[in-house]
Structure formats: C-alpha cells, structure tokens
Design a protein around this motif. Structure first.
Motif, mmCIF file in Angstrom:
data_model
loop_
_atom_site.group_PDB
_atom_site.id
_atom_site.type_symbol
_atom_site.label_atom_id
_atom_site.label_comp_id
_atom_site.label_asym_id
_atom_site.label_seq_id
_atom_site.Cartn_x
_atom_site.Cartn_y
_atom_site.Cartn_z
ATOM 1 N N GLU A 1 0.829 -1.198 0.000
ATOM 2 C CA GLU A 1 0.000 0.000 0.000
ATOM 3 C C GLU A 1 0.868 1.255 0.000
ATOM 4 O O GLU A 1 1.960 1.262 0.539
ATOM 5 C CB GLU A 1 -0.858 0.063 1.279
ATOM 6 N N ILE A 2 0.310 2.304 -0.604
ATOM 7 C CA ILE A 2 0.881 3.645 -0.498
ATOM 8 C C ILE A 2 0.214 4.279 0.721
ATOM 9 O O ILE A 2 -1.022 4.280 0.821
ATOM 10 C CB ILE A 2 0.564 4.496 -1.747
ATOM 11 N N VAL A 3 1.005 4.818 1.638
ATOM 12 C CA VAL A 3 0.450 5.470 2.826
ATOM 13 C C VAL A 3 0.906 6.927 2.832
ATOM 14 O O VAL A 3 2.100 7.211 2.770
ATOM 15 C CB VAL A 3 0.893 4.762 4.124
ATOM 16 N N MET A 4 -0.070 7.823 2.886
ATOM 17 C CA MET A 4 0.164 9.256 2.994
ATOM 18 C C MET A 4 -0.508 9.717 4.278
ATOM 19 O O MET A 4 -1.481 9.109 4.716
ATOM 20 C CB MET A 4 -0.440 9.983 1.787
ATOM 21 N N CYS A 5 -0.026 10.774 4.874
ATOM 22 C CA CYS A 5 -0.629 11.285 6.108
ATOM 23 C C CYS A 5 -0.917 12.765 5.942
ATOM 24 O O CYS A 5 -0.180 13.483 5.265
ATOM 25 C CB CYS A 5 0.304 11.065 7.288
ATOM 26 N N THR A 6 -1.994 13.207 6.584
ATOM 27 C CA THR A 6 -2.388 14.604 6.489
ATOM 28 C C THR A 6 -3.059 15.042 7.784
ATOM 29 O O THR A 6 -3.429 14.204 8.610
ATOM 30 C CB THR A 6 -3.319 14.828 5.274
ATOM 31 N N SER A 7 -3.235 16.342 7.921
ATOM 32 C CA SER A 7 -3.909 16.880 9.106
ATOM 33 C C SER A 7 -5.396 16.520 9.061
ATOM 34 O O SER A 7 -5.968 16.304 7.993
ATOM 35 C CB SER A 7 -3.726 18.397 9.172
ATOM 36 N N THR A 8 -6.004 16.472 10.223
ATOM 37 C CA THR A 8 -7.414 16.088 10.305
ATOM 38 C C THR A 8 -8.346 17.137 9.703
ATOM 39 O O THR A 8 -9.506 16.834 9.430
ATOM 40 C CB THR A 8 -7.823 15.836 11.779
ATOM 41 N N ASN A 9 -7.854 18.345 9.464
ATOM 42 C CA ASN A 9 -8.683 19.406 8.886
ATOM 43 C C ASN A 9 -8.372 19.663 7.411
ATOM 44 O O ASN A 9 -8.785 20.681 6.861
ATOM 45 C CB ASN A 9 -8.536 20.699 9.702
ATOM 46 N N ALA A 10 -7.656 18.773 6.761
ATOM 47 C CA ALA A 10 -7.277 18.980 5.356
ATOM 48 C C ALA A 10 -8.512 18.925 4.445
ATOM 49 O O ALA A 10 -9.319 18.000 4.559
ATOM 50 C CB ALA A 10 -6.263 17.929 4.931
ATOM 51 N N PRO A 11 -8.671 19.894 3.548
ATOM 52 C CA PRO A 11 -9.827 19.910 2.643
ATOM 53 C C PRO A 11 -9.953 18.643 1.782
ATOM 54 O O PRO A 11 -11.059 18.236 1.440
ATOM 55 C CB PRO A 11 -9.584 21.141 1.760
ATOM 56 N N LYS A 12 -8.843 18.013 1.461
ATOM 57 C CA LYS A 12 -8.904 16.821 0.607
ATOM 58 C C LYS A 12 -9.672 15.682 1.263
ATOM 59 O O LYS A 12 -10.201 14.811 0.582
ATOM 60 C CB LYS A 12 -7.511 16.378 0.178
ATOM 61 N N LEU A 13 -9.761 15.667 2.586
ATOM 62 C CA LEU A 13 -10.440 14.570 3.277
ATOM 63 C C LEU A 13 -11.929 14.540 2.958
ATOM 64 O O LEU A 13 -12.495 13.471 2.713
ATOM 65 C CB LEU A 13 -10.205 14.652 4.781
ATOM 66 N N HIS A 14 -12.562 15.702 2.932
ATOM 67 C CA HIS A 14 -13.983 15.764 2.578
ATOM 68 C C HIS A 14 -14.181 15.219 1.161
ATOM 69 O O HIS A 14 -15.094 14.426 0.909
ATOM 70 C CB HIS A 14 -14.516 17.196 2.686
ATOM 71 N N ALA A 15 -13.314 15.647 0.255
ATOM 72 C CA ALA A 15 -13.419 15.192 -1.135
ATOM 73 C C ALA A 15 -13.201 13.685 -1.234
ATOM 74 O O ALA A 15 -13.919 12.995 -1.965
ATOM 75 C CB ALA A 15 -12.406 15.939 -2.003
ATOM 76 N N LEU A 16 -12.218 13.160 -0.508
ATOM 77 C CA LEU A 16 -11.929 11.718 -0.572
ATOM 78 C C LEU A 16 -13.044 10.889 0.073
ATOM 79 O O LEU A 16 -13.259 9.742 -0.329
ATOM 80 C CB LEU A 16 -10.587 11.416 0.082
ATOM 81 N N ARG A 17 -13.745 11.450 1.030
ATOM 82 C CA ARG A 17 -14.895 10.737 1.604
ATOM 83 C C ARG A 17 -16.031 10.655 0.588
ATOM 84 O O ARG A 17 -16.745 9.663 0.531
ATOM 85 C CB ARG A 17 -15.353 11.414 2.890
ATOM 86 N N GLN A 18 -16.186 11.705 -0.219
ATOM 87 C CA GLN A 18 -17.228 11.715 -1.244
ATOM 88 C C GLN A 18 -16.867 10.825 -2.424
ATOM 89 O O GLN A 18 -17.727 10.154 -2.978
ATOM 90 C CB GLN A 18 -17.490 13.131 -1.741
ATOM 91 N N ASN A 19 -15.608 10.864 -2.840
ATOM 92 C CA ASN A 19 -15.152 10.081 -3.991
ATOM 93 C C ASN A 19 -13.743 9.585 -3.686
ATOM 94 O O ASN A 19 -12.778 10.332 -3.862
ATOM 95 C CB ASN A 19 -15.158 10.931 -5.258
ATOM 96 N N PRO A 20 -13.610 8.345 -3.233
ATOM 97 C CA PRO A 20 -12.303 7.849 -2.804
ATOM 98 C C PRO A 20 -11.374 7.385 -3.931
ATOM 99 O O PRO A 20 -10.255 6.970 -3.656
ATOM 100 C CB PRO A 20 -12.669 6.675 -1.893
ATOM 101 N N MET A 21 -11.807 7.475 -5.174
ATOM 102 C CA MET A 21 -10.957 7.030 -6.272
ATOM 103 C C MET A 21 -9.863 8.063 -6.537
ATOM 104 O O MET A 21 -10.144 9.253 -6.662
ATOM 105 C CB MET A 21 -11.783 6.787 -7.538
ATOM 106 N N VAL A 22 -8.608 7.586 -6.590
ATOM 107 C CA VAL A 22 -7.459 8.477 -6.739
ATOM 108 C C VAL A 22 -6.492 7.937 -7.788
ATOM 109 O O VAL A 22 -6.550 6.770 -8.167
ATOM 110 C CB VAL A 22 -6.710 8.661 -5.400
#
Length: 165
Positions: free
Chosen positions: A48-69
């Motif tokens: 797996e590729i593992v990336m880490c980000t802050s809990t308030n990152a805007p990308k998280l909302h987007a990834l919850r809506q559409n997790p395909m990357v």
C-alpha cells in the motif's frame, strides 16, 4: 488489471526505486467537482501507499465523497521514470503521529539535532492525523527504455507499418 499484473509492475527495479522516493502527486476530485493534484509525502509498505495529512485537510472531505485516486511518482532526469498508480483511498483517523509520517519525512537532509527539533515541532502541532491508504488497483511504469506511453507505442507501430509498406 489483475493483481498479479499489478504486482509484476510494482516489483520491477525502476518501480521499486520510485516507491522509495519521498513525494508523490495525488490526484482526486475536489469538493467542487474539479480535479486536483497535490504533492504529498508517502511511504510504500510493500502493498500500500500510505500518505498522512492533518485532520482538517480539505482533501479529506473530497476523498470521503469520492475515494478514487491516481498517483504519479516520477524522476526529474532524462529519460524520465514514471510510476502511475490508481486505487481507492481508505481514510484512517489516528491519535498522535503515525509512524509512516515520521518515516516518510526521514530522508530529507537533517542533522540529528535538526531531526529532534523537527519531530518535537510535529508532535506539538498534531493531536492526530489521517492516514490515506491506497491499495493499487492499476499500475503502469514508464521508463522510456522498455515501456512507453500507449499513444507513443501506437505511433511507433504506425510508423513501422508505413516503412514496411
């Protein structure tokens, strides 16, 4: 793409070199429906590729809506080496700092003293983080020695056919 094909691509020597790098480019669909590509630190754990980000990152909302990357890991030299990966992002909220975050930032040139200061700053800033975990569902290596982009391969075939005619 079948799993054994993905595994074969990811185990090639150039792929392994690219998977040992620090940065990838993460592409996803933003909240407003437009595409985004961002540089982000990562680590490869062998599957797996593992990336880490802050809990308030805007990308998280987007990834919850559409997790395909899609991910791109590449070099800055000629001929370029590029590893393209597609998959589904799984989000894992964790307390504290994930080990992967500390690992992926370990290859920057820092003295031991600088590393101690950096890590203390990180620990004081984040109460928790989100691990973005991508299991590859598709992969392609472009090394411009044995593999080329599909359109270039097609142009070469067409040229060869014209020359034979």
């Amino acid at each position: 793409m079948r799993q054994h094909e993905i595994t074969e691509v990811l185990h090639r020597p150039y792929s392994q070199e690219l998977l040992a790098r620090d940065l990838t480019r993460l592409a996803y669909v933003a909240k407003d429906g437009t595409p985004r590509t961002i540089p982000i630190g990562f680590t490869w754990n062998g599957s797996e590729i593992v990336m880490c980000t802050s809990t308030n990152a805007p990308k998280l909302h987007a990834l919850r809506q559409n997790p395909m990357v899609a991910l791109t890991i590449d070099t800055e030299v000629h001929p370029p080496k590029t590893l393209l990966i597609r998959g589904r992002a799984e989000l894992d909220v964790v307390d504290g700092i994930p080990d992967e975050y500390l690992q992926m930032n370990g290859s920057y040139v820092m003295t031991p003293e600088q590393r101690v200061v950096w890590e203390a700053e990180v620990r004081s800033l984040y109460d928790g983080m989100v691990r973005i975990v991508v299991t590859p569902t598709w992969a392609k290596l472009l090394d411009f020695e044995t593999t080329l982009p599909s359109p270039v391969e097609e142009l070469i075939r067409q040229r060869d056919e014209r020359q034979r005619a």
